[in-house]
Design an enzyme around this catalytic site. Structure first.
Site, short mmCIF file in Angstrom:
data_model
loop_
_atom_site.label_atom_id
_atom_site.label_comp_id
_atom_site.label_asym_id
_atom_site.label_seq_id
_atom_site.Cartn_x
_atom_site.Cartn_y
_atom_site.Cartn_z
N THR A 5 0.85 -1.18 0.00
CA THR A 5 0.00 0.00 0.00
C THR A 5 0.89 1.24 0.00
O THR A 5 2.08 1.16 0.31
CB THR A 5 -0.92 0.03 1.23
OG1 THR A 5 -0.11 0.14 2.42
CG2 THR A 5 -1.75 -1.26 1.32
N LYS A 19 -16.99 16.25 10.80
CA LYS A 19 -17.97 16.07 11.88
C LYS A 19 -18.27 17.44 12.47
O LYS A 19 -17.54 17.96 13.30
CB LYS A 19 -17.43 15.10 12.93
CG LYS A 19 -17.07 13.72 12.35
CD LYS A 19 -16.44 12.83 13.39
CE LYS A 19 -16.08 11.47 12.78
NZ LYS A 19 -14.99 11.57 11.78
N TRP A 23 -22.61 14.75 10.14
CA TRP A 23 -21.56 14.43 9.18
C TRP A 23 -21.75 15.21 7.90
O TRP A 23 -22.86 15.33 7.37
CB TRP A 23 -21.59 12.93 8.84
CG TRP A 23 -21.03 12.06 9.93
CD1 TRP A 23 -20.57 12.46 11.16
CD2 TRP A 23 -20.90 10.65 9.89
NE1 TRP A 23 -20.15 11.37 11.88
CE2 TRP A 23 -20.34 10.24 11.14
CE3 TRP A 23 -21.19 9.67 8.95
CZ2 TRP A 23 -20.07 8.92 11.44
CZ3 TRP A 23 -20.93 8.34 9.24
CH2 TRP A 23 -20.37 7.97 10.47
N GLU A 83 -5.60 -3.95 -1.55
CA GLU A 83 -6.06 -5.12 -0.81
C GLU A 83 -7.10 -5.94 -1.55
O GLU A 83 -7.40 -7.07 -1.15
CB GLU A 83 -6.63 -4.68 0.54
CG GLU A 83 -5.62 -4.12 1.51
CD GLU A 83 -5.40 -2.61 1.39
OE1 GLU A 83 -4.99 -2.00 2.38
OE2 GLU A 83 -5.67 -2.06 0.30
#
Length: 545
Positions: free
Chosen positions: A188, A441, A446, A334
Protein backbone atom coordinates in the site's frame (compact mmCIF):
# COMPACT_ATOMS: atom_id res chain seq x y z
CA UNK A 1 -20.94 -38.13 -4.03
CA UNK A 2 -17.51 -36.76 -5.05
CA UNK A 3 -16.84 -34.47 -7.95
CA UNK A 4 -15.63 -35.97 -11.20
CA UNK A 5 -13.92 -32.72 -12.26
CA UNK A 6 -10.18 -32.57 -12.80
CA UNK A 7 -8.03 -30.58 -10.41
CA UNK A 8 -6.65 -27.89 -12.73
CA UNK A 9 -4.44 -25.39 -10.87
CA UNK A 10 -5.31 -21.74 -11.54
CA UNK A 11 -1.80 -20.30 -11.83
CA UNK A 12 0.10 -17.51 -13.55
CA UNK A 13 1.84 -20.16 -15.68
CA UNK A 14 -1.60 -21.31 -16.86
CA UNK A 15 -2.42 -17.72 -17.91
CA UNK A 16 0.87 -17.45 -19.77
CA UNK A 17 0.50 -20.81 -21.50
CA UNK A 18 -3.04 -20.00 -22.62
CA UNK A 19 -1.93 -16.70 -24.11
CA UNK A 20 1.05 -18.30 -25.85
CA UNK A 21 -0.76 -21.32 -27.30
CA UNK A 22 -4.26 -20.00 -28.05
CA UNK A 23 -3.49 -16.33 -28.67
CA UNK A 24 0.16 -16.59 -29.67
CA UNK A 25 -0.16 -14.08 -32.51
CA UNK A 26 -1.64 -11.35 -30.30
CA UNK A 27 0.70 -8.39 -29.97
CA UNK A 28 2.29 -6.50 -27.10
CA UNK A 29 3.50 -3.05 -28.20
CA UNK A 30 5.60 -0.59 -26.19
CA UNK A 31 5.88 3.10 -27.03
CA UNK A 32 9.34 4.51 -27.68
CA UNK A 33 10.90 7.90 -28.32
CA UNK A 34 10.85 7.59 -32.08
CA UNK A 35 7.13 7.33 -32.79
CA UNK A 36 6.98 3.66 -33.79
CA UNK A 37 6.55 1.04 -31.08
CA UNK A 38 8.51 -2.09 -30.18
CA UNK A 39 6.38 -5.20 -30.56
CA UNK A 40 6.41 -8.84 -29.49
CA UNK A 41 3.89 -11.64 -29.99
CA UNK A 42 2.40 -13.41 -26.98
CA UNK A 43 4.26 -16.63 -27.84
CA UNK A 44 7.52 -14.65 -27.97
CA UNK A 45 6.78 -13.18 -24.54
CA UNK A 46 6.30 -16.72 -23.21
CA UNK A 47 9.64 -17.81 -24.69
CA UNK A 48 11.42 -14.81 -23.16
CA UNK A 49 9.72 -15.45 -19.81
CA UNK A 50 11.11 -18.98 -19.88
CA UNK A 51 14.57 -17.64 -20.63
CA UNK A 52 14.36 -15.13 -17.79
CA UNK A 53 13.22 -17.85 -15.39
CA UNK A 54 16.18 -20.02 -16.41
CA UNK A 55 18.53 -17.06 -15.97
CA UNK A 56 17.15 -16.31 -12.51
CA UNK A 57 17.56 -19.95 -11.54
CA UNK A 58 21.19 -19.79 -12.67
CA UNK A 59 21.88 -17.10 -10.05
CA UNK A 60 20.14 -19.06 -7.30
CA UNK A 61 16.52 -17.88 -7.33
CA UNK A 62 14.33 -20.65 -5.98
CA UNK A 63 10.58 -21.11 -5.31
CA UNK A 64 9.44 -18.71 -2.63
CA UNK A 65 12.27 -16.21 -3.22
CA UNK A 66 11.30 -12.60 -3.82
CA UNK A 67 12.29 -10.80 -7.03
CA UNK A 68 11.59 -7.07 -7.06
CA UNK A 69 11.03 -4.85 -10.10
CA UNK A 70 11.71 -1.11 -10.36
CA UNK A 71 10.40 -0.66 -13.87
CA UNK A 72 8.08 1.23 -16.17
CA UNK A 73 5.27 -0.38 -18.19
CA UNK A 74 7.48 -2.08 -20.78
CA UNK A 75 8.28 -5.45 -22.39
CA UNK A 76 10.94 -6.44 -19.89
CA UNK A 77 8.63 -5.72 -16.99
CA UNK A 78 5.91 -7.80 -18.64
CA UNK A 79 8.36 -10.68 -19.11
CA UNK A 80 9.21 -10.55 -15.40
CA UNK A 81 5.49 -10.29 -14.55
CA UNK A 82 5.02 -13.81 -15.90
CA UNK A 83 8.44 -15.40 -15.42
CA UNK A 84 8.87 -14.84 -11.70
CA UNK A 85 5.52 -16.26 -10.46
CA UNK A 86 5.48 -19.03 -13.09
CA UNK A 87 8.83 -20.35 -11.81
CA UNK A 88 7.43 -20.45 -8.28
CA UNK A 89 9.17 -17.30 -7.01
CA UNK A 90 7.30 -14.18 -5.85
CA UNK A 91 7.12 -10.98 -7.89
CA UNK A 92 7.40 -7.75 -5.92
CA UNK A 93 6.49 -4.73 -8.05
CA UNK A 94 7.95 -1.72 -6.24
CA UNK A 95 6.28 1.67 -6.22
CA UNK A 96 9.46 3.66 -6.79
CA UNK A 97 7.59 6.97 -6.42
CA UNK A 98 7.42 6.53 -2.66
CA UNK A 99 9.92 8.22 -0.35
CA UNK A 100 13.39 6.60 -0.05
CA UNK A 101 12.60 5.63 3.54
CA UNK A 102 9.42 3.81 2.49
CA UNK A 103 11.05 2.08 -0.51
CA UNK A 104 13.91 0.91 1.72
CA UNK A 105 11.41 -0.38 4.25
CA UNK A 106 9.39 -2.41 1.76
CA UNK A 107 12.52 -3.96 0.19
CA UNK A 108 13.54 -5.18 3.63
CA UNK A 109 10.05 -6.16 4.72
CA UNK A 110 9.47 -8.21 1.56
CA UNK A 111 12.97 -9.76 1.91
CA UNK A 112 13.87 -9.20 -1.73
CA UNK A 113 17.20 -10.68 -2.82
CA UNK A 114 17.08 -9.72 -6.52
CA UNK A 115 15.90 -6.49 -8.13
CA UNK A 116 15.33 -5.84 -11.84
CA UNK A 117 15.67 -2.14 -12.65
CA UNK A 118 15.28 -0.06 -15.81
CA UNK A 119 18.47 1.86 -16.62
CA UNK A 120 16.74 5.25 -16.38
CA UNK A 121 15.51 4.37 -12.87
CA UNK A 122 18.93 3.46 -11.48
CA UNK A 123 19.17 6.90 -9.92
CA UNK A 124 15.99 6.09 -7.97
CA UNK A 125 17.38 2.77 -6.75
CA UNK A 126 20.90 3.89 -5.78
CA UNK A 127 19.88 5.92 -2.66
CA UNK A 128 17.90 2.92 -1.42
CA UNK A 129 20.64 0.30 -1.72
CA UNK A 130 22.71 1.34 1.34
CA UNK A 131 19.65 0.52 3.46
CA UNK A 132 18.92 -2.83 1.79
CA UNK A 133 21.86 -5.21 2.41
CA UNK A 134 19.66 -8.24 1.70
CA UNK A 135 19.66 -7.45 -2.05
CA UNK A 136 22.39 -9.60 -3.65
CA UNK A 137 21.76 -9.13 -7.38
CA UNK A 138 20.80 -6.10 -9.44
CA UNK A 139 19.64 -6.88 -12.98
CA UNK A 140 19.73 -3.80 -15.23
CA UNK A 141 17.44 -3.44 -18.22
CA UNK A 142 19.47 -1.16 -20.51
CA UNK A 143 22.88 0.45 -20.18
CA UNK A 144 24.34 2.40 -17.25
CA UNK A 145 27.54 4.39 -17.10
CA UNK A 146 30.58 3.46 -15.00
CA UNK A 147 29.50 5.60 -12.04
CA UNK A 148 26.08 3.98 -12.02
CA UNK A 149 27.59 0.51 -12.22
CA UNK A 150 29.89 1.24 -9.29
CA UNK A 151 27.03 2.58 -7.19
CA UNK A 152 24.92 -0.51 -7.88
CA UNK A 153 27.77 -2.94 -7.15
CA UNK A 154 28.76 -1.36 -3.83
CA UNK A 155 28.93 -3.68 -0.82
CA UNK A 156 29.64 -6.68 -3.01
CA UNK A 157 26.41 -6.76 -5.00
CA UNK A 158 26.49 -8.49 -8.37
CA UNK A 159 25.28 -6.36 -11.29
CA UNK A 160 23.94 -8.22 -14.34
CA UNK A 161 22.51 -7.21 -17.69
CA UNK A 162 18.91 -8.23 -18.38
CA UNK A 163 19.80 -9.05 -21.98
CA UNK A 164 22.81 -11.13 -20.93
CA UNK A 165 20.76 -12.98 -18.32
CA UNK A 166 18.24 -14.18 -20.92
CA UNK A 167 20.60 -14.53 -23.91
CA UNK A 168 22.30 -17.77 -22.87
CA UNK A 169 19.59 -19.30 -20.73
CA UNK A 170 17.98 -22.50 -21.92
CA UNK A 171 14.29 -23.29 -22.05
CA UNK A 172 12.49 -24.00 -18.81
CA UNK A 173 9.61 -26.30 -17.94
CA UNK A 174 7.28 -24.53 -15.57
CA UNK A 175 7.01 -26.34 -12.23
CA UNK A 176 3.69 -27.44 -10.77
CA UNK A 177 2.79 -24.68 -8.34
CA UNK A 178 0.05 -24.76 -5.73
CA UNK A 179 -2.62 -22.28 -6.82
CA UNK A 180 -2.81 -21.01 -3.23
CA UNK A 181 0.92 -20.25 -3.16
CA UNK A 182 2.11 -16.65 -3.23
CA UNK A 183 2.51 -15.23 -6.73
CA UNK A 184 3.10 -11.52 -6.17
CA UNK A 185 3.25 -8.89 -3.46
CA UNK A 186 2.30 -5.21 -3.64
CA UNK A 187 2.54 -2.64 -0.88
CA UNK A 188 0.00 0.00 0.00
CA UNK A 189 1.12 3.60 -0.43
CA UNK A 190 1.36 4.12 3.33
CA UNK A 191 -0.94 7.13 3.61
CA UNK A 192 -2.06 5.98 7.08
CA UNK A 193 1.29 4.67 8.36
CA UNK A 194 3.92 2.25 7.15
CA UNK A 195 3.20 0.61 3.77
CA UNK A 196 1.57 -2.80 4.22
CA UNK A 197 2.25 -5.86 2.10
CA UNK A 198 -0.60 -7.58 0.26
CA UNK A 199 0.36 -11.03 -1.03
CA UNK A 200 -1.65 -12.28 -4.01
CA UNK A 201 -2.01 -15.99 -4.67
CA UNK A 202 -1.89 -17.59 -8.12
CA UNK A 203 -5.57 -18.41 -7.70
CA UNK A 204 -6.55 -14.85 -6.80
CA UNK A 205 -4.58 -13.42 -9.76
CA UNK A 206 -6.26 -15.87 -12.15
CA UNK A 207 -9.79 -15.30 -10.89
CA UNK A 208 -9.39 -11.52 -10.75
CA UNK A 209 -8.11 -11.48 -14.34
CA UNK A 210 -10.94 -13.74 -15.47
CA UNK A 211 -13.45 -11.42 -13.80
CA UNK A 212 -12.08 -8.31 -15.51
CA UNK A 213 -12.65 -9.87 -18.93
CA UNK A 214 -16.40 -10.18 -18.28
CA UNK A 215 -18.90 -7.69 -19.67
CA UNK A 216 -19.88 -6.77 -16.10
CA UNK A 217 -16.32 -5.48 -15.63
CA UNK A 218 -14.03 -4.34 -18.47
CA UNK A 219 -15.44 -6.64 -21.14
CA UNK A 220 -12.04 -7.36 -22.74
CA UNK A 221 -11.99 -9.81 -25.67
CA UNK A 222 -9.75 -10.95 -28.55
CA UNK A 223 -11.04 -8.12 -30.75
CA UNK A 224 -9.59 -5.51 -28.35
CA UNK A 225 -6.30 -3.71 -27.90
CA UNK A 226 -5.85 -2.51 -24.32
CA UNK A 227 -3.78 0.55 -23.46
CA UNK A 228 -2.46 -0.07 -19.94
CA UNK A 229 -1.61 3.37 -18.59
CA UNK A 230 -1.98 2.48 -14.91
CA UNK A 231 1.50 1.65 -13.53
CA UNK A 232 2.25 -2.05 -13.42
CA UNK A 233 3.47 -1.59 -9.83
CA UNK A 234 0.05 -0.32 -8.78
CA UNK A 235 -2.01 -3.30 -7.53
CA UNK A 236 -0.78 -5.61 -10.30
CA UNK A 237 -1.53 -2.99 -12.92
CA UNK A 238 -5.26 -3.59 -12.29
CA UNK A 239 -4.75 -7.09 -13.70
CA UNK A 240 -4.73 -5.82 -17.30
CA UNK A 241 -1.72 -7.84 -18.48
CA UNK A 242 -3.15 -11.08 -17.13
CA UNK A 243 -6.60 -10.29 -18.58
CA UNK A 244 -5.10 -9.73 -22.04
CA UNK A 245 -3.28 -13.07 -22.01
CA UNK A 246 -6.47 -14.84 -20.92
CA UNK A 247 -8.67 -13.13 -23.52
CA UNK A 248 -6.25 -12.65 -26.41
CA UNK A 249 -6.61 -8.87 -26.42
CA UNK A 250 -3.57 -6.98 -27.67
CA UNK A 251 -1.67 -4.98 -25.06
CA UNK A 252 -0.19 -1.51 -25.56
CA UNK A 253 2.27 -0.29 -22.90
CA UNK A 254 3.38 3.37 -22.79
CA UNK A 255 6.65 2.72 -20.91
CA UNK A 256 7.41 6.02 -19.11
CA UNK A 257 5.58 8.15 -21.68
CA UNK A 258 2.26 9.12 -20.10
CA UNK A 259 1.95 12.69 -21.35
CA UNK A 260 -1.33 13.35 -23.14
CA UNK A 261 0.15 13.93 -26.62
CA UNK A 262 2.07 10.63 -26.56
CA UNK A 263 -0.88 8.63 -25.22
CA UNK A 264 -3.21 9.99 -27.91
CA UNK A 265 -0.68 9.33 -30.68
CA UNK A 266 0.19 5.85 -29.37
CA UNK A 267 -3.47 4.88 -29.01
CA UNK A 268 -4.10 5.97 -32.58
CA UNK A 269 -1.06 4.04 -33.89
CA UNK A 270 -1.99 0.81 -32.08
CA UNK A 271 -5.75 1.17 -32.76
CA UNK A 272 -6.50 0.94 -29.07
CA UNK A 273 -10.09 0.03 -28.17
CA UNK A 274 -9.95 -0.06 -24.34
CA UNK A 275 -7.87 1.88 -21.84
CA UNK A 276 -7.63 2.36 -18.10
CA UNK A 277 -5.98 5.12 -16.06
CA UNK A 278 -6.50 7.35 -13.05
CA UNK A 279 -8.81 10.36 -13.59
CA UNK A 280 -5.94 12.88 -13.71
CA UNK A 281 -4.58 11.17 -16.84
CA UNK A 282 -7.94 11.48 -18.58
CA UNK A 283 -8.25 15.10 -17.48
CA UNK A 284 -4.90 15.81 -19.18
CA UNK A 285 -5.92 13.89 -22.31
CA UNK A 286 -9.20 15.75 -22.62
CA UNK A 287 -7.42 19.07 -22.11
CA UNK A 288 -5.04 18.14 -24.93
CA UNK A 289 -7.94 17.17 -27.19
CA UNK A 290 -9.67 20.49 -26.50
CA UNK A 291 -6.55 22.30 -27.72
CA UNK A 292 -5.93 19.86 -30.60
CA UNK A 293 -9.37 19.04 -32.03
CA UNK A 294 -7.83 17.29 -35.05
CA UNK A 295 -6.23 14.71 -32.77
CA UNK A 296 -8.24 11.78 -31.51
CA UNK A 297 -8.43 8.09 -30.77
CA UNK A 298 -11.03 6.88 -33.27
CA UNK A 299 -10.75 3.17 -32.47
CA UNK A 300 -11.65 3.60 -28.78
CA UNK A 301 -14.91 2.01 -27.68
CA UNK A 302 -14.67 2.53 -23.88
CA UNK A 303 -12.30 3.87 -21.26
CA UNK A 304 -12.10 3.21 -17.53
CA UNK A 305 -10.89 5.19 -14.53
CA UNK A 306 -10.26 4.37 -10.90
CA UNK A 307 -8.08 5.28 -7.95
CA UNK A 308 -10.21 8.29 -7.05
CA UNK A 309 -13.75 9.44 -7.75
CA UNK A 310 -14.47 10.41 -11.36
CA UNK A 311 -16.41 13.69 -11.64
CA UNK A 312 -19.47 13.66 -13.88
CA UNK A 313 -17.95 16.54 -15.83
CA UNK A 314 -15.08 14.26 -16.87
CA UNK A 315 -17.53 11.55 -17.99
CA UNK A 316 -19.42 14.08 -20.08
CA UNK A 317 -16.17 15.40 -21.56
CA UNK A 318 -15.36 11.86 -22.72
CA UNK A 319 -18.70 11.62 -24.53
CA UNK A 320 -18.22 15.06 -26.11
CA UNK A 321 -14.57 14.74 -27.17
CA UNK A 322 -14.26 11.04 -27.95
CA UNK A 323 -17.81 9.79 -28.32
CA UNK A 324 -17.17 6.99 -25.80
CA UNK A 325 -18.12 6.31 -22.21
CA UNK A 326 -15.70 6.87 -19.35
CA UNK A 327 -16.69 4.22 -16.80
CA UNK A 328 -15.43 4.30 -13.26
CA UNK A 329 -14.59 1.35 -11.06
CA UNK A 330 -13.33 1.03 -7.53
CA UNK A 331 -10.96 -1.06 -5.51
CA UNK A 332 -7.72 -0.92 -3.56
CA UNK A 333 -4.41 -2.77 -3.30
CA UNK A 334 -6.06 -5.12 -0.81
CA UNK A 335 -8.74 -6.08 -3.37
CA UNK A 336 -6.43 -6.93 -6.30
CA UNK A 337 -7.92 -4.23 -7.05
CA UNK A 338 -11.19 -4.28 -9.07
CA UNK A 339 -14.36 -4.99 -7.04
CA UNK A 340 -17.00 -2.73 -8.62
CA UNK A 341 -17.61 -1.24 -12.08
CA UNK A 342 -20.22 1.47 -12.72
CA UNK A 343 -22.00 0.31 -15.85
CA UNK A 344 -25.56 1.68 -15.81
CA UNK A 345 -28.57 -0.59 -15.73
CA UNK A 346 -29.60 -1.81 -19.17
CA UNK A 347 -32.31 0.06 -21.03
CA UNK A 348 -31.76 3.40 -19.27
CA UNK A 349 -31.16 6.39 -21.52
CA UNK A 350 -28.44 8.97 -20.83
CA UNK A 351 -31.29 11.50 -20.70
CA UNK A 352 -32.63 9.77 -17.59
CA UNK A 353 -31.36 11.13 -14.24
CA UNK A 354 -31.02 7.57 -12.96
CA UNK A 355 -28.43 6.90 -15.67
CA UNK A 356 -26.04 9.42 -14.14
CA UNK A 357 -26.78 8.20 -10.64
CA UNK A 358 -25.51 4.77 -11.69
CA UNK A 359 -22.53 6.29 -13.50
CA UNK A 360 -21.47 8.41 -10.50
CA UNK A 361 -21.59 5.44 -8.15
CA UNK A 362 -18.50 3.35 -7.41
CA UNK A 363 -20.21 0.61 -9.37
CA UNK A 364 -21.93 -2.73 -9.15
CA UNK A 365 -20.30 -5.45 -7.08
CA UNK A 366 -18.63 -8.10 -9.25
CA UNK A 367 -19.32 -11.81 -8.90
CA UNK A 368 -16.67 -13.40 -6.70
CA UNK A 369 -16.79 -10.56 -4.18
CA UNK A 370 -19.21 -9.73 -1.38
CA UNK A 371 -19.68 -6.31 0.19
CA UNK A 372 -21.52 -5.19 3.29
CA UNK A 373 -21.97 -2.05 5.41
CA UNK A 374 -21.24 -2.06 9.13
CA UNK A 375 -22.10 0.62 11.69
CA UNK A 376 -19.93 1.72 14.63
CA UNK A 377 -21.36 -1.02 16.82
CA UNK A 378 -20.55 -3.75 14.28
CA UNK A 379 -24.12 -4.17 13.07
CA UNK A 380 -24.75 -4.89 9.40
CA UNK A 381 -26.70 -2.11 7.68
CA UNK A 382 -29.50 -2.73 5.17
CA UNK A 383 -28.81 -2.56 1.41
CA UNK A 384 -31.40 0.12 0.78
CA UNK A 385 -29.29 2.79 -0.92
CA UNK A 386 -29.79 5.07 2.09
CA UNK A 387 -28.24 3.50 5.18
CA UNK A 388 -24.57 4.41 5.63
CA UNK A 389 -21.87 2.19 7.09
CA UNK A 390 -18.22 1.28 6.71
CA UNK A 391 -17.69 -0.81 3.57
CA UNK A 392 -16.29 -4.29 4.18
CA UNK A 393 -15.32 -6.90 1.59
CA UNK A 394 -14.63 -10.59 1.37
CA UNK A 395 -14.10 -12.70 -1.72
CA UNK A 396 -11.85 -14.69 -4.01
CA UNK A 397 -9.36 -11.86 -4.55
CA UNK A 398 -9.67 -9.96 -1.26
CA UNK A 399 -6.79 -10.10 1.21
CA UNK A 400 -7.46 -11.63 4.61
CA UNK A 401 -4.28 -10.31 6.26
CA UNK A 402 -1.18 -8.22 5.69
CA UNK A 403 2.31 -9.69 5.22
CA UNK A 404 4.02 -10.00 8.62
CA UNK A 405 1.58 -7.54 10.14
CA UNK A 406 -0.72 -8.14 13.05
CA UNK A 407 -2.99 -5.17 12.32
CA UNK A 408 -6.14 -6.75 13.65
CA UNK A 409 -8.32 -3.65 13.37
CA UNK A 410 -8.11 -3.86 9.55
CA UNK A 411 -10.30 -6.97 9.58
CA UNK A 412 -13.65 -7.78 11.12
CA UNK A 413 -15.05 -11.32 11.37
CA UNK A 414 -13.08 -12.36 8.27
CA UNK A 415 -14.06 -9.25 6.29
CA UNK A 416 -11.65 -6.54 5.09
CA UNK A 417 -12.41 -3.14 6.57
CA UNK A 418 -11.89 -0.45 3.94
CA UNK A 419 -12.17 2.72 5.99
CA UNK A 420 -14.70 3.98 3.42
CA UNK A 421 -18.26 4.94 4.30
CA UNK A 422 -20.90 4.09 1.76
CA UNK A 423 -24.31 2.85 0.76
CA UNK A 424 -25.41 -0.20 -1.25
CA UNK A 425 -28.60 -0.30 -3.31
CA UNK A 426 -30.86 -3.37 -3.46
CA UNK A 427 -29.49 -4.10 -6.95
CA UNK A 428 -25.88 -4.10 -5.79
CA UNK A 429 -24.56 -0.64 -6.66
CA UNK A 430 -22.06 0.73 -4.19
CA UNK A 431 -21.73 4.46 -3.52
CA UNK A 432 -18.78 5.71 -1.48
CA UNK A 433 -19.94 8.56 0.72
CA UNK A 434 -16.50 9.40 2.07
CA UNK A 435 -13.39 8.10 3.76
CA UNK A 436 -14.20 7.62 7.43
CA UNK A 437 -11.17 9.75 8.30
CA UNK A 438 -12.18 12.49 5.84
CA UNK A 439 -15.78 13.00 6.95
CA UNK A 440 -16.25 16.44 8.49
CA UNK A 441 -17.97 16.07 11.88
CA UNK A 442 -19.72 19.38 12.35
CA UNK A 443 -21.93 19.94 15.40
CA UNK A 444 -22.70 16.25 15.67
CA UNK A 445 -23.62 15.95 11.99
CA UNK A 446 -21.56 14.43 9.18
CA UNK A 447 -20.63 16.36 6.06
CA UNK A 448 -19.34 14.36 3.11
CA UNK A 449 -16.14 15.89 1.77
CA UNK A 450 -16.43 13.87 -1.45
CA UNK A 451 -19.95 15.20 -2.12
CA UNK A 452 -18.77 18.78 -1.70
CA UNK A 453 -15.81 18.07 -3.98
CA UNK A 454 -18.06 16.63 -6.69
CA UNK A 455 -20.35 19.68 -6.60
CA UNK A 456 -17.43 22.13 -6.68
CA UNK A 457 -15.78 20.31 -9.58
CA UNK A 458 -18.96 20.82 -11.58
CA UNK A 459 -18.33 24.59 -11.48
CA UNK A 460 -16.37 25.80 -14.55
CA UNK A 461 -14.05 27.99 -12.44
CA UNK A 462 -12.71 24.97 -10.50
CA UNK A 463 -9.94 22.78 -11.91
CA UNK A 464 -9.23 20.71 -8.79
CA UNK A 465 -10.55 20.63 -5.26
CA UNK A 466 -10.00 18.88 -1.95
CA UNK A 467 -12.17 19.32 1.13
CA UNK A 468 -10.64 18.56 4.54
CA UNK A 469 -11.79 19.14 8.12
CA UNK A 470 -10.90 22.51 9.69
CA UNK A 471 -10.95 22.84 13.51
CA UNK A 472 -13.72 25.17 14.67
CA UNK A 473 -14.32 26.33 18.25
CA UNK A 474 -18.11 26.30 17.97
CA UNK A 475 -18.81 23.30 15.74
CA UNK A 476 -15.75 21.12 16.38
CA UNK A 477 -15.00 20.88 12.67
CA UNK A 478 -16.04 22.71 9.54
CA UNK A 479 -15.15 21.95 5.91
CA UNK A 480 -12.13 23.68 4.38
CA UNK A 481 -12.32 23.81 0.57
CA UNK A 482 -8.91 23.96 -1.13
CA UNK A 483 -9.35 25.10 -4.73
CA UNK A 484 -7.09 25.04 -7.78
CA UNK A 485 -8.77 27.57 -10.10
CA UNK A 486 -9.42 26.89 -13.77
CA UNK A 487 -10.30 30.54 -14.36
CA UNK A 488 -10.68 33.61 -12.20
CA UNK A 489 -13.04 32.62 -9.43
CA UNK A 490 -15.12 34.20 -6.71
CA UNK A 491 -15.58 32.40 -3.40
CA UNK A 492 -18.96 34.10 -2.99
CA UNK A 493 -20.03 32.65 -6.34
CA UNK A 494 -18.87 29.16 -5.29
CA UNK A 495 -20.80 29.45 -2.02
CA UNK A 496 -23.96 30.41 -3.93
CA UNK A 497 -23.37 27.49 -6.30
CA UNK A 498 -23.11 25.02 -3.39
CA UNK A 499 -26.11 26.52 -1.58
CA UNK A 500 -28.35 25.35 -4.44
CA UNK A 501 -27.04 21.77 -4.13
CA UNK A 502 -26.52 21.00 -0.43
CA UNK A 503 -28.08 22.18 2.83
CA UNK A 504 -26.78 25.64 3.71
CA UNK A 505 -25.15 24.44 6.94
CA UNK A 506 -22.87 22.21 4.85
CA UNK A 507 -21.51 25.09 2.73
CA UNK A 508 -17.89 25.81 3.78
CA UNK A 509 -16.91 29.15 5.23
CA UNK A 510 -13.21 28.25 5.11
CA UNK A 511 -11.48 28.48 1.70
CA UNK A 512 -7.95 28.26 0.36
CA UNK A 513 -6.94 28.98 -3.24
CA UNK A 514 -3.77 27.06 -4.17
CA UNK A 515 -1.62 26.49 -7.26
CA UNK A 516 -1.66 22.69 -6.90
CA UNK A 517 -2.91 19.97 -4.58
CA UNK A 518 -0.53 17.37 -3.12
CA UNK A 519 -0.86 13.89 -4.56
CA UNK A 520 0.35 10.46 -3.57
CA UNK A 521 2.73 8.40 -5.71
CA UNK A 522 -0.24 6.84 -7.54
CA UNK A 523 -1.97 10.14 -8.29
CA UNK A 524 -4.52 10.24 -5.48
CA UNK A 525 -5.15 13.43 -3.53
CA UNK A 526 -2.93 13.37 -0.44
CA UNK A 527 -5.36 14.73 2.13
CA UNK A 528 -3.08 13.64 4.96
CA UNK A 529 -0.40 16.07 3.76
CA UNK A 530 -3.00 18.76 3.10
CA UNK A 531 -4.26 18.45 6.70
CA UNK A 532 -0.69 18.71 7.97
CA UNK A 533 -0.16 21.89 5.94
CA UNK A 534 -3.34 23.35 7.37
CA UNK A 535 -2.34 22.45 10.93
CA UNK A 536 1.12 23.97 10.46
CA UNK A 537 -0.33 27.20 9.09
CA UNK A 538 1.19 26.66 5.62
CA UNK A 539 -2.16 27.22 3.89
CA UNK A 540 -3.53 30.72 3.42
CA UNK A 541 -7.10 30.23 4.68
CA UNK A 542 -9.83 32.78 3.99
CA UNK A 543 -12.98 32.77 6.12
CA UNK A 544 -16.05 33.88 4.18
CA UNK A 545 -19.30 33.87 6.14
Amino acid sequence: MRTTMQNYPLTVAAILNHGATVHGSSIVAVANDHGASRTRRFDEIADLAGRLAAGLRSIGVRPGDRVATVQWNNLEHLIAYFAVPAMGAILHTVNFRLAVEDVSYIFGHAEDTVVIVDADLVEVLVPVLPHTPEIEFVVVNGTVDQAGHEALSANGRTVLSFDDLIAHAGEVAWPVVDEDAAAAVCYTSGTTGRPKGVVYSHRSVYLHALSTTTVAALGIGPQDVVLGVVPMFHANGWGLAHACFLSGAGLALPDRRTDAATLVSFARERRVTVSAAVPTIWSDVFGYLEENPAAGMPSLRVIFAGGSAVPESLMRASRRLLGVELIQGSGMTETSPVVTVAHPQGGISADDAAYWTYRRSAGRILAGVEARLVDDAGGVQPRDGISVGEIEYRGAWITGAYHQDATGDSFHDGWLRTGDLGTITPDGYLAIVDRAKDVVKSGGEWISSSALEAHLLAHPAVAEVAVVPMPDERWGERPLACIVPATELSVDELKKHLATLVPRWQVPEYWSVVDALPRTSVGKLDKKLLKERQQCGELAVLRVM
